[in-house]
Every structure is written in structure tokens, then in C-alpha cells.
Design an enzyme around this catalytic site. Structure first.
Site, mmCIF file in Angstrom:
data_model
loop_
_atom_site.group_PDB
_atom_site.id
_atom_site.type_symbol
_atom_site.label_atom_id
_atom_site.label_comp_id
_atom_site.label_asym_id
_atom_site.label_seq_id
_atom_site.Cartn_x
_atom_site.Cartn_y
_atom_site.Cartn_z
ATOM 1 N N LEU A 299 0.969 -1.250 0.003
ATOM 2 C CA LEU A 299 0.012 0.044 0.056
ATOM 3 C C LEU A 299 0.980 1.372 -0.097
ATOM 4 C CD1 LEU A 299 -2.384 -0.868 2.905
ATOM 5 C CD2 LEU A 299 -3.089 -0.551 0.608
ATOM 6 N N ASP A 300 0.443 2.254 -0.642
ATOM 7 C CA ASP A 300 1.424 3.408 -0.724
ATOM 8 C C ASP A 300 1.145 4.303 0.302
ATOM 9 O OD1 ASP A 300 -1.022 4.613 -1.257
ATOM 10 O OD2 ASP A 300 -0.380 5.269 -3.138
ATOM 11 N N THR A 301 2.005 5.158 0.826
ATOM 12 C CA THR A 301 2.096 5.934 2.362
ATOM 13 C C THR A 301 0.764 6.544 2.658
ATOM 14 O OG1 THR A 301 4.291 6.386 1.696
ATOM 15 C CG2 THR A 301 3.426 7.502 3.279
ATOM 16 N N SER B 29 -2.546 5.666 1.535
ATOM 17 C CA SER B 29 -3.600 4.860 1.713
ATOM 18 C C SER B 29 -3.426 3.784 3.109
ATOM 19 C CB SER B 29 -3.746 4.174 0.478
ATOM 20 O OG SER B 29 -2.362 3.406 0.361
ATOM 21 N N GLN C 291 -2.979 1.754 -5.735
ATOM 22 C CA GLN C 291 -3.770 2.865 -5.212
ATOM 23 C C GLN C 291 -3.858 4.129 -5.986
ATOM 24 O OE1 GLN C 291 -1.411 1.177 -2.976
ATOM 25 N NE2 GLN C 291 -2.994 0.040 -2.971
#
Lengths: 342, 416
Positions: A99-101, A103, A234
Site C-alpha cells: 500500500l502506498d503511504t 492509503s 492505489q
């Protein structure tokens, strides 16, 4: 030796954590590893190894003082924990779909032998579910609310019906793409059987595909969508929100992307940061063991039989994924079952 | 054994015209890892292992070294202090090397031996039999102290004191330095000195783990520094506390300590008594780098907009903020001031919020907003003070401040 391996045997498998927004997923993985190592090193260590030594001592003998050897057992200092260092210095913890930062949500981690299962999970091509919150009226450069503002528009004309129409169109186009990438001939019996049992989906790498999308809440300017998708990122989901805004002749930015399900790991299985410790993780691994095994066996077993085609789903999977064969777009929005309530 | 033979041949080939000491130096330089053995020990070990010189015998003949192995029945068990006991034969051999300048290696071999070569089947007396020690030879170089700890008296005593050798050996040159020390001569005096200053017994181990280099400082220098601190009117307990919490303090010279105390007094504009309290509370301000502290002060004044008296108040309450990461500090302040809307004077009263994690503040604030209880203005009813927001553990926070159950908090966190 066997006693030391005992805590390790509990740490082979997959478990899910809840990643909070604003932190990197690599930080999450590192923190989990550090916490587990700290607990493992503080567990009881066996006593320091002893060694039998023969020491020369003076002893009163027949002819006055004599030099003899006495037997004593002494600890071997080279095996002392202060000399050799901590018992565990490294744990193999792998991350699943990242997951990116910005989300948040369910983040699957594998530990020990579970890392192999991570590869299997990737190859099983299971879907993931997200809740996405959006805001009408703004457009930014990175499609989220913290980016640089590009445009501001009105959104009074936007209604729920119009939104749902757009969502249905999106779902329809994605469904066609899904069938195309799945590489099956729809007119065969085999295709029918597979469709009856579960979702027809591609079993190789494809561009992002949305298998289901619907609107959960609509309170202008805010709205919330639920998206089930495959092979997504995302940022792609944020772009979808932006495009929805454009289609509605307004603009929209995405304020929150939250993953509620990754394959068969749901919000209930995910551990919050306050619960990241050895006991909870071990329990979580144990609970998900059977489910993981069954799922992957079905997904990959069928894949092996049919040479990279779709797979059988069992009851568990069916409740999470849905069949779309032969249904109209509007029916789908009602048919889609709710995985978990917020 | 082949390794030893190779070492001997390298060594002997380098003994052409120079004397024994120089060749040892050259041999040492060929190894990049540590050499445990200094000149005395190399010679002694070479001499005791007579079989290398005689091609093939494996017995240890301690006869040439006279009687040693006095039973040291200390609590550590057997300690072969190979360094101290073998001084006498070395002088003997060095004299011999000066007398004989020839480079013929065979002649050299024969000259060193006191006794003719012995065979393994020779009968020896009971006393001699008991004195034979057949332990494997110590490695000449190693990357860890584990190989030497059982045979070295110094290292064994340090381990029993509580020094973590696995951490010490990672420091530059610390492992080699410790191996060469003698417990009785060097270490004991300094440990007694530290005890006089006031460091507790159970703290001596962790102290030496953090700062093993203090064993190289002169006792007079240490005395001077403690006297300087006392002259600055730090009490005995204060000095003890400072020394145990900042192990590198006594490694600093008097001028350096003076400069640092002056820096804090000048920059923060505090009175002498307050500076003293600050330094006693967080002694590592004196031993750490000053650059980050200067930058943090700049950040406080320019970016965050605190006045000097507010900074003084914050620093005397929570000194750790001076050493905090300035990026995290800015982010935390940004959230507190702009998102939560807390003015400067309330932040000055509760500086511990800067100490806590931003994620925690965010989660708890969002929970309180969700419940409608986010009230940080003292004038309004149901006011929540900032220290209650951050300092309490989760269960107490949920029950007392948010007046909700922990389960609700967890459910809320999963919706963020």
C-alpha cells in the site's frame, strides 16, 4: 537446541496487519520485524553451556604438597549471551501487495516459510476490495486532496442517479475487458461451468481491472465508493475518482483509499498496531493457516490442471467474489454482496 | 599446524638482519585482522610449541619456562594468563638474538632450545605430566572476542562484571584495546574510581559497554574533570547521576566541558542554577553534537514562532526536545497548530506533546472529533488537556478521556 526452535515454529505463515495512513509499508514491515525480534530475544534462554575442565591444584599427599588435577565443571564464556550477542538477529518477513503511504488498510505479511505462500498468493490472482472516499469540486495534480490545486468547479448538478449510471458504465467496460483478458471462449460448456462456480478472471498479469464498483454513500460534496479490483495500484483508484468527476462534468479528488480485503484476509483478521506482539501474530497465523492452504490449493491446483486458466472457487471465495456471467450492468450493482460493513 | 609452520617461515624469512622485535612488527602488519599476541606472547607461544621447530612432535614442553600454572582458584576457574607469566624467558631469548647476528635459520632454531629435542615416548615425572596443558592454540587474528574470552583473565572478569562484549567489539579498535589491558593494573583502579564518583555496581557493566575507552584515560585527568564539575557546584549525587547517564562525560577534557556549559547558558539565556538543573536532568546534552541543537533552536524561533521565554520554559520541562528530529518536530507542530487549532501558549504549557508520536496524536484526535469531544480550550466546558491526550495508555485514554470502550476505539481505527 529444540527448545530454542519452539518459538520459531509458531512463526511460519501469513498474517495481516492494518496499515495506518501516513506511514510507509516498508516501515510497517520493519517495525513488525523489530518488535518480534525484541520479544524473541527476551524469551527465556537456556543456561550457559558447561564444560568439564581439569585444573591443577595442590593437595596434601603422602610426600607433602602434591600437584594433581581436579575435575570441575565451568561455564563456557564463549557461549555466554553477553559475548555471543542476541540469539535472534534477523527474521524473514516479506510483504504482500503493498500500500502506498497515503492509503491504509489490510496489509498481508509473510514470515519464515510463509514467504513462499506470498508468491502463491500473487499467482492466484485474487481480487481486492477498497473503500474510496472522494470530494467533488476540486481537481489536483496527483488526484488526492493534498496535491496542488488545478481547478475548482461546481457540483450542484450531480445527483446519485447520475453517479450510479457512470459507475455502471465503468463496470460494464471493465467486465468486457475482464472476459477478454481471461482468454476463454464464452460459448463453451467449460466456460459455463466455471462461471457457475465463480468469477471468470485472468490468471496472468494484466492492466488494472475493476470487477465491481458501487456507491455506498452520497452526501455532496462527499461520496464513498466500494471497488473490487484486480492488479490495481492505489494511484489508479485515485485516477478513477478523478475520471468519475470528469464524466459527471465536474471534478473530484480522492480523500481516502482504504483496503478492506486482500484475497481472503479481511478487516477482522488485520491486527492494529497496538496488537503487534508475538502472541497475537502467532494466533493470527494459526487461524488463517487452513483457509490459506485450501484457497491456494484450489486456485493453483486448477491452474495447473487447465494450464493457466481460471480456477474453482469454494464457498469461502464465493462469498467474497461474485459471478458476473450473463447479467446486465444495472443488475450487478444490486447483486454485489457486501463483504464487510464499515 | 600447517598454518603455524607457514607463520614461522614468514617470520623467519623476515629475520635477516633485524632483531626480534622488528620482525614481530612486520609479521603483525601482514595481518589485517587483530593480532591478539603482542611481542611477548608470540615469542612465548613459539617457544612452547617446540614441535614446530623440531618437525613433528606434538607435546607441550613447559620445562624451558620453569614452573608456572600456579593454581589460581578464583571464581573464574582456570585462567591461563599467558602474557604475565612468560616474561622471563623472553628476555633470555632477546639477549640471544643480539648475540647471534647470523641469518642462518637453522642455527637460530638450535640456539633457542635449552634442552635437546625430546620424543613422545620419553618418560616424565608425575609433576610434569600434570603441568602439561594440551589446549588448542589461540588464533593469531580474529574478528570476534569469543575466541579469546575463555583464556583471557581480563575478558572473563569483564563478562562477569556485565560488560556486553558483543557490542564492545563492534566499536572501532575497542576489542584489540581490551585484549591488551591487564585487569589488575589498569581496569581495577578505574573501576574503583568510578565507584567513588558514585556509579552503582550494576551500572558498571553497561557503562563500560558504552564507553570502553575510559579505560585508557589517566586517573589524574579523570580526577581533574570531576574536580572541575564539583567546582561548578554540582553536588555529589548530581555528578554521580551525570556520569552514569552519560558515560562519555569523563572522556571530555575540561575545556570542552566548559565550552559546552557556556554554550547552553548563552544560547538558552538561562540562569546558572537552571543550566545546572538542565544538564543534570539530561547529561547527554554535554556529550552529544551541538549542531542539531543549534538547528532545533533556530526552528523553534523562526519556523514555529515561539518566543525565547517560551522556549526556556519548554526546555526546562522537557529537555529531550532539544535533541529531537527537526522534521518530525515541524510536522507535529503543523498538525497541532493548524489542524487541531491549539495556540502557542497552551503548547508551551504541555511540551510533552512534541515528544510523542504524530500518529498517536492524529488517531486520538480523530477519535475525539468523531465523538464530538475534541475540546482543547481551557475556557470551554469538557476541556481535555494535552498531557491527558498523549501521555495515557490506550485503555485509560478510552475510559477516562473519550468515555468509550477500547473496542470502539479499535473499530474506529480500522476505518481511518
Amino acid at each position: 537446541m529444540a527448545a530454542w526452535r519452539a518459538p520459531r515454529t509458531g512463526l511460519n505463515g501469513l498474517f495481516a496487519v492494518y496499515k495506518a495512513p501516513g506511514v510507509a509499508s516498508i516501515w510497517v514491515r520493519d517495525t513488525v520485524e523489530t518488535l518480534l525480534l525484541k520479544e524473541l530475544n527476551s524469551l527465556e534462554q537456556p543456561a550457559v553451556q558447561q564444560q568439564v575442565r581439569f585444573l591443577p591444584t595442590t593437595v596434601e599427599g603422602n610426600a607433602g604438597k602434591e600437584l594433581t588435577l581436579t575435575v570441575t565443571q565451568l561455564p563456557v564464556l564463549a557461549a555466554h549471551p553477553l559475548v555471543r550477542g542476541p540469539e535472534f538477529t534477523h527474521l524473514k518477513i516479506g510483504a504482500g501487495h503493498r500500500l502506498d503511504t497515503k492509503s491504509s488498510g489490510v496489509f498481508v505479511l509473510g514470515v519464515g516459510h510463509g514467504n513462499k505462500l506470498l508468491t502463491d498468493m500473487y499467482n492466484a490472482h485474487l481480487t481486492r476490495a477498497y473503500t474510496v472516499r472522494g470530494l467533488f469540486g476540486k481537481a489536483t495534480d496527483d488526484f488526492s486532496d493534498t496535491g496542488r490545486l488545478i481547478e475548482k468547479t461546481t457540483f450542484d448538478h450531480v445527483t446519485r442517479d447520475k453517479l450510479e449510471q457512470i459507475l455502471a458504465v465503468i463496470q460494464g467496460t471493465n467486465h468486457k475487458a475482464l472476459l477478454m483478458y481471461s482468454n476463454i471462449d464464452l460459448k463453451t460448456q467449460e466456460a459455463y461451468e466455471l462461471a457457475v462456480k465463480g468469477l471468470i478472471r485472468p490468471m496472468e498479469k494484466t492492466p488494472p481491472l475493476i470487477t465491481g464498483i458501487r456507491c455506498l454513500q452520497f452526501a455532496p460534496p462527499e461520496f464513498q465508493l466500494e471497488i473490487q479490483c484486480l492488479h490495481e495500484t492505489q494511484q489508479y483508484l485515485r485516477k478513477i475518482v478523478h475520471e468519475i468527476g470528469l464524466e459527471l462534468k465536474s471534478t473530484a479528488v480522492c480523500t481516502q483509499v482504504r483496503r478492506t480485503r486482500d484475497g481472503f484476509f479481511t478487516l477482522d483478521n488485520a491486527l492494529l498496531q497496538m496488537h503487534w506482539n508475538l502472541q497475537n501474530i502467532r494466533n493470527s497465523i494459526k487461524d488463517s493457516k487452513i483457509k490459506v492452504k485450501v484457497e491456494l490449493q484450489r486456485s493453483l491446483g486448477h491452474q495447473a490442471r487447465c494450464g493457466k486458466r481460471h480456477t474453482d472457487m469454494d464457498q469461502v471465495a464465493e462469498s467474497e467474489l461474485h459471478s458476473t456471467e450473463g447479467m446486465s450492468a444495472s443488475d450487478l450493482t444490486h447483486k454485489m454482496r457486501e463483504p464487510h460493513a464499515d | 599446524m600447517a598454518f603455524w609452520a607457514r607463520q614461522i617461515s614468514i617470520w623467519c624469512s623476515s629475520v635477516k638482519t633485524s632483531n626480534v622485535a622488528n620482525s614481530i612488527q612486520r609479521l603483525r602488519k601482514t595481518h589485517r585482522t587483530w593480532m591478539q599476541l603482542d611481542e611477548l606472547s608470540v615469542l612465548s607461544l613459539l617457544c612452547t610449541d617446540n614441535h614446530f621447530l623440531q618437525r613433528g612432535l606434538k607435546t607441550y614442553r613447559p620445562v624451558s619456562l620453569g614452573s608456572r600454572l600456579q593454581s589460581t582458584n578464583s571464581s573464574n576457574g582456570q585462567i591461563v594468563s599467558s602474557e604475565s607469566n612468560l616474561l622471563s624467558p623472553v628476555n633470555h631469548y632477546q639477549q640471544q638474538a643480539e648475540v647471534i647476528p647470523s641469518s642462518d635459520t637453522k642455527t637460530l632454531y638450535e640456539v633457542w632450545e635449552d634442552t635437546p629435542p625430546s620424543s613422545a615416548l620419553e618418560e616424565i615425572s608425575e609433576e610434569e605430566a600434570v603441568q602439561i596443558v594440551a589446549e588448542p592454540p589461540l588464533p593469531l587474528g580474529s574478528f570476534t572476542l569469543r575466541d579469546y574470552v575463555d583464556r583471557s583473565e581480563t575478558l572473563s572478569k569483564l563478562v562477569l562484571l556485565g560488560v556486553d562484549l558483543s557490542k564492545v567489539e563492534k566499536r572501532p579498535n575497542a576489542g584489540q584495546f581490551l585484549l591488551r589491558l591487564d585487569f589488575e593494573k589498569d581496569i581495577r583502579k578505574r573501576l574503583l574510581f568510578l565507584k567513588d564518583v558514585g556509579v552503582e555496581d550494576n551500572q558498571l557493566g553497561p557503562f563500560l559497554t558504552q564507553n570502553p575507552y575510559i579505560l585508557a584515560v589517566d586517573i589524574e585527568a579523570l580526577d581533574t574533570r570531576v574536580a572541575y564539575l564539583k567546582s561548578k557546584k554540582f553536588g555529589k549525587e548530581a555528578v554521580a547521576r551525570m556520569v552514569s547517564r552519560a558515560p562519555f562525560l569523563l572522556s571530555f577534557s575540561v575545556e570542552r566541558l566548559d565550552n559546552r556549559l557556556g554554550f547552553f547558558q548563552k544560547e538558552l539565556g538561562l540562569s546558572v542554577q537552571k543550566t545546572r538543573d538542565l544538564v543534570v536532568r539530561l547529561p547527554r546534552l554535554l556529550t552529544g553534537s551541538l549542531e542539531p541543537i543549534k538547528e532545533n533552536l533556530q526552528v523553534f524561533q523562526a519556523e514555529l514562532g515561539f518566543r525565547l521565554n517560551e522556549i526556556q520554559h519548554i526546555v526546562s520541562k522537557v529537555p529531550k526536545i532539544l535533541t529531537a528530529n527537526k522534521r518530525k518536530l515541524t510536522k507535529t507542530f503543523d498538525y497541532l497548530h493548524n489542524v487541531m487549532g491549539i495556540p502557542h501558549h497552551i503548547l508551551t504549557n504541555f511540551p510533552e506533546v512534541f515528544n510523542s508520536k504524530l500518529l498517536r496524536i492524529k488517531e486520538r484526535h480523530m477519535f475525539l472529533t468523531f465523538l464530538g469531544r475534541a475540546q482543547y480550550d481551557p475556557a470551554q466546558p469538557s476541556y481535555i488537556s494535552l498531557d491527558k491526550l498523549v501521555c495515557m495508555p490506550d485503555e485509560r485514554f478510552c475510559t477516562e478521556v473519550a468515555k468509550a470502550s477500547v473496542k470502539d476505539f479499535e473499530k474506529f481505527l480500522k476505518t481511518l
